[in-house]
Write a protein that holds these residues in place. Structure first.
Motif, PDB file in Angstrom:
ATOM      1  N   GLY A 183       0.640  -0.929 -24.081  1.00  0.00           N
ATOM      2  CA  GLY A 183       0.864   0.359 -24.662  1.00  0.00           C
ATOM      3  C   GLY A 183       2.476   0.473 -24.495  1.00  0.00           C
ATOM      4  O   GLY A 183       3.149  -0.074 -24.523  1.00  0.00           O
ATOM      5  N   PRO A 184       2.308   1.449 -25.458  1.00  0.00           N
ATOM      6  CA  PRO A 184       4.241   2.509 -25.554  1.00  0.00           C
ATOM      7  C   PRO A 184       4.099   2.357 -23.820  1.00  0.00           C
ATOM      8  O   PRO A 184       3.819   2.635 -23.232  1.00  0.00           O
ATOM      9  CB  PRO A 184       3.570   3.939 -26.263  1.00  0.00           C
ATOM     10  N   ARG A 185       6.508   2.409 -24.378  1.00  0.00           N
ATOM     11  CA  ARG A 185       5.879   2.377 -22.716  1.00  0.00           C
ATOM     12  C   ARG A 185       6.740   3.833 -22.433  1.00  0.00           C
ATOM     13  O   ARG A 185       7.295   4.453 -23.163  1.00  0.00           O
ATOM     14  CB  ARG A 185       7.627   1.747 -22.311  1.00  0.00           C
ATOM     15  N   ARG A 186       6.340   4.039 -21.224  1.00  0.00           N
ATOM     16  CA  ARG A 186       6.209   5.314 -20.618  1.00  0.00           C
ATOM     17  C   ARG A 186       7.769   6.071 -20.134  1.00  0.00           C
ATOM     18  O   ARG A 186       8.550   4.816 -19.689  1.00  0.00           O
ATOM     19  CB  ARG A 186       5.250   5.649 -19.244  1.00  0.00           C
ATOM     20  N   ALA A 187       7.899   6.467 -19.309  1.00  0.00           N
ATOM     21  CA  ALA A 187       9.238   7.964 -19.368  1.00  0.00           C
ATOM     22  C   ALA A 187       9.304   6.941 -17.674  1.00  0.00           C
ATOM     23  O   ALA A 187       8.713   7.257 -17.196  1.00  0.00           O
ATOM     24  CB  ALA A 187       9.075   8.957 -19.847  1.00  0.00           C
ATOM     25  N   PRO A 188      11.173   6.270 -17.732  1.00  0.00           N
ATOM     26  CA  PRO A 188      10.894   6.031 -16.218  1.00  0.00           C
ATOM     27  C   PRO A 188      10.720   7.434 -15.026  1.00  0.00           C
ATOM     28  O   PRO A 188      10.656   8.258 -15.712  1.00  0.00           O
ATOM     29  CB  PRO A 188      12.712   5.818 -16.467  1.00  0.00           C
ATOM     30  N   LYS A 189      10.507   7.080 -14.294  1.00  0.00           N
ATOM     31  CA  LYS A 189      10.035   8.192 -13.511  1.00  0.00           C
ATOM     32  C   LYS A 189      11.257   7.868 -12.193  1.00  0.00           C
ATOM     33  O   LYS A 189      11.212   7.374 -11.897  1.00  0.00           O
ATOM     34  CB  LYS A 189       8.672   7.683 -12.798  1.00  0.00           C
ATOM     35  N   GLU A 190      11.161   8.459 -11.439  1.00  0.00           N
ATOM     36  CA  GLU A 190      12.392   8.639 -10.372  1.00  0.00           C
ATOM     37  C   GLU A 190      11.684   8.475  -8.404  1.00  0.00           C
ATOM     38  O   GLU A 190      12.143   8.100  -7.951  1.00  0.00           O
ATOM     39  CB  GLU A 190      13.021  10.194 -10.303  1.00  0.00           C
ATOM     40  N   ALA A 191      10.262  10.001  -8.267  1.00  0.00           N
ATOM     41  CA  ALA A 191      10.638   9.999  -6.762  1.00  0.00           C
ATOM     42  C   ALA A 191      10.222   8.327  -6.317  1.00  0.00           C
ATOM     43  O   ALA A 191       9.125   8.137  -6.731  1.00  0.00           O
ATOM     44  CB  ALA A 191       9.703  10.898  -6.917  1.00  0.00           C
ATOM     45  N   GLY A 192      10.757   8.246  -5.056  1.00  0.00           N
ATOM     46  CA  GLY A 192       9.506   7.811  -4.089  1.00  0.00           C
ATOM     47  C   GLY A 192       9.199   6.363  -3.607  1.00  0.00           C
ATOM     48  O   GLY A 192       7.671   6.504  -3.414  1.00  0.00           O
ATOM     49  N   ARG A 193       9.753   5.947  -4.910  1.00  0.00           N
ATOM     50  CA  ARG A 193       9.253   4.469  -4.945  1.00  0.00           C
ATOM     51  C   ARG A 193       9.275   3.560  -3.228  1.00  0.00           C
ATOM     52  O   ARG A 193      10.446   3.476  -3.250  1.00  0.00           O
ATOM     53  CB  ARG A 193       9.697   3.648  -6.110  1.00  0.00           C
ATOM     54  N   GLY A 194       8.122   3.025  -3.364  1.00  0.00           N
ATOM     55  CA  GLY A 194       8.216   1.876  -1.240  1.00  0.00           C
ATOM     56  C   GLY A 194       7.650   2.142  -0.570  1.00  0.00           C
ATOM     57  O   GLY A 194       6.680   3.642  -0.609  1.00  0.00           O
ATOM     58  N   VAL A 243       1.097  -1.344  -0.166  1.00  0.00           N
ATOM     59  CA  VAL A 243       0.119   0.260  -0.031  1.00  0.00           C
ATOM     60  C   VAL A 243       0.727   1.273  -0.470  1.00  0.00           C
ATOM     61  O   VAL A 243       1.984   1.344   0.441  1.00  0.00           O
ATOM     62  CB  VAL A 243      -1.000   0.021   0.637  1.00  0.00           C
ATOM     63  N   THR A 244       0.719   2.353  -0.632  1.00  0.00           N
ATOM     64  CA  THR A 244       1.482   3.464  -0.782  1.00  0.00           C
ATOM     65  C   THR A 244       1.163   4.338   0.609  1.00  0.00           C
ATOM     66  O   THR A 244      -0.353   4.414   1.353  1.00  0.00           O
ATOM     67  CB  THR A 244       0.891   4.634  -1.589  1.00  0.00           C
ATOM     68  N   GLY A 245       1.989   4.333   0.869  1.00  0.00           N
ATOM     69  CA  GLY A 245       2.420   5.135   1.868  1.00  0.00           C
ATOM     70  C   GLY A 245       3.275   6.802   1.939  1.00  0.00           C
ATOM     71  O   GLY A 245       3.798   7.303   3.163  1.00  0.00           O
ATOM     72  N   SER A 246       3.172   7.509   1.059  1.00  0.00           N
ATOM     73  CA  SER A 246       4.196   8.592   0.565  1.00  0.00           C
ATOM     74  C   SER A 246       3.652   9.097  -0.891  1.00  0.00           C
ATOM     75  O   SER A 246       3.394   8.641  -1.400  1.00  0.00           O
ATOM     76  CB  SER A 246       5.796   8.019   0.697  1.00  0.00           C
ATOM     77  N   ALA A 247       3.626  10.484  -0.500  1.00  0.00           N
ATOM     78  CA  ALA A 247       3.632  11.007  -1.429  1.00  0.00           C
ATOM     79  C   ALA A 247       4.673  10.816  -2.489  1.00  0.00           C
ATOM     80  O   ALA A 247       3.846  11.340  -3.861  1.00  0.00           O
ATOM     81  CB  ALA A 247       4.090  13.072  -0.423  1.00  0.00           C
TER      82      ALA A 247
END
Length: 306
Positions: free
Chosen positions: A295-306, A176-180
């Motif tokens: 679908g097309p691959r989206r650009a990589p995202k950086e922030a705050g995974r986990g 479950v997501t716990g961060s912005a």
């Protein structure tokens, strides 16, 4: 294995609709909404509640456990044990329960009808960002319920006075997501997301393998983002879930767009030395509702995974 109770007969009187939730509190809300008289039906490893709905439909309600694995196992058990070869099978599977809602489209108290059921964290972290299993060549991460079913459910809820209603993708996550930061990463990858839960994709996968259509209905108990228990409104969300199930047009629900029941054909996996290589697409995915092509691959995202 087919479970047959002593007082049951084969044919149309058998259960036709299966509702899979995670926990007993959600099952209780669904059963209160359904009305009628419930009785216990044994399953391998457990049991479910069968309701003779006042409309004439028969609805089975199963608390299958938390997470996509438990949900898939429970749904598959019911689909196998309570179906028979001679056309005696479920017409529809519903994944239901409470969920987190993505701002601003799905605030607390919103009822959500899934236009897509998406495995949002099934894949691999790579130096370039997250790659889902479709990009890796292992299968699908997205099931699309029949649009006619989504429209029918949404119209019935509006007609019953549910004025806080959202449609869009419901994301299935194992954490479950716990961060912005993670909430922002999910919405960047899935701009159509309206809610986050933990079971929908597992239920949809089980249904697809049995050739049965599925959809997902959720009510929002908390915002997706920083984990703040004081902002949770579980009682409010369970009340909304009860009202939603009281409003659903049960006899009409299994409508249009029947699934194409197939046995999945495994794709060629990437080689161990290249964990992010993309193998051939899995072209034999079961078409629940629909297992959508990538679908097309989206650009990589950086922030705050986990």
């Amino acid at each position: 294995m087919t479970v047959r109770l002593p007082d049951e007969q084969s044919g149309p009187a058998r259960a036709r609709l299966l509702v899979v939730v995670a926990v007993p509190a959600e099952a209780g809300a669904v059963l209160r909404g359904l009305g009628g008289t419930a009785r216990r039906v044994p399953l391998p490893g457990g049991a479910l509640d069968r309701v003779a709905h006042p409309s004439g439909a028969t609805v089975d309600v199963l608390a299958g456990g938390v997470g996509p694995g438990a949900a898939a196992a429970a749904a598959a058990t019911a689909l196998t044990a309570l179906s028979a070869p001679a056309g005696d099978r479920y017409d529809l599977v519903v994944s239901a329960g409470i969920a987190g809602g993505f701002a601003p489209g799905a605030p607390v108290g919103t009822t959500v009808v899934a236009e897509a059921i998406v495995a949002a964290d099934l894949g691999a972290e790579t130096p370039e960002g997250f790659a889902d299993v479709t990009e890796l060549g292992f299968g699908t991460v997205r099931h699309t319920p029949a649009p006619a079913t989504v429209a029918l459910v949404a119209d019935a809820l509006r007609a019953a006075g549910v004025d806080t209603l959202a449609t869009g993708a419901v994301l299935t996550v194992s954490t479950v997501t716990g961060s912005a930061g993670r909430a922002a990463a999910l919405t960047a990858r899935h701009p159509d997301a309206v809610a986050e839960a933990m079971e929908g994709f597992g239920v949809a996968e089980a249904a697809a393998r049995h050739g049965v259509p599925a959809f997902e209905l959720r009510t929002v108990s908390n915002p997706v983002g920083p984990r703040d228990r004081s902002a949770w409104r579980i009682g409010e969300a369970l009340g909304a879930l009860e009202r939603a199930f009281a409003a659903l047009p049960w006899p009409a629900l299994p409508v249009l767009d029947p699934p194409n029941a197939q046995t999945p054909t495994p794709s060629n996996p990437p080689t161990p030395s290249d964990p992010v290589a993309t193998g051939p697409r899995a072209d034999g995915q079961p078409q629940s509702h629909r297992a959508d092509p990538p679908g097309p691959r989206r650009a990589p995202k950086e922030a705050g995974r986990g």
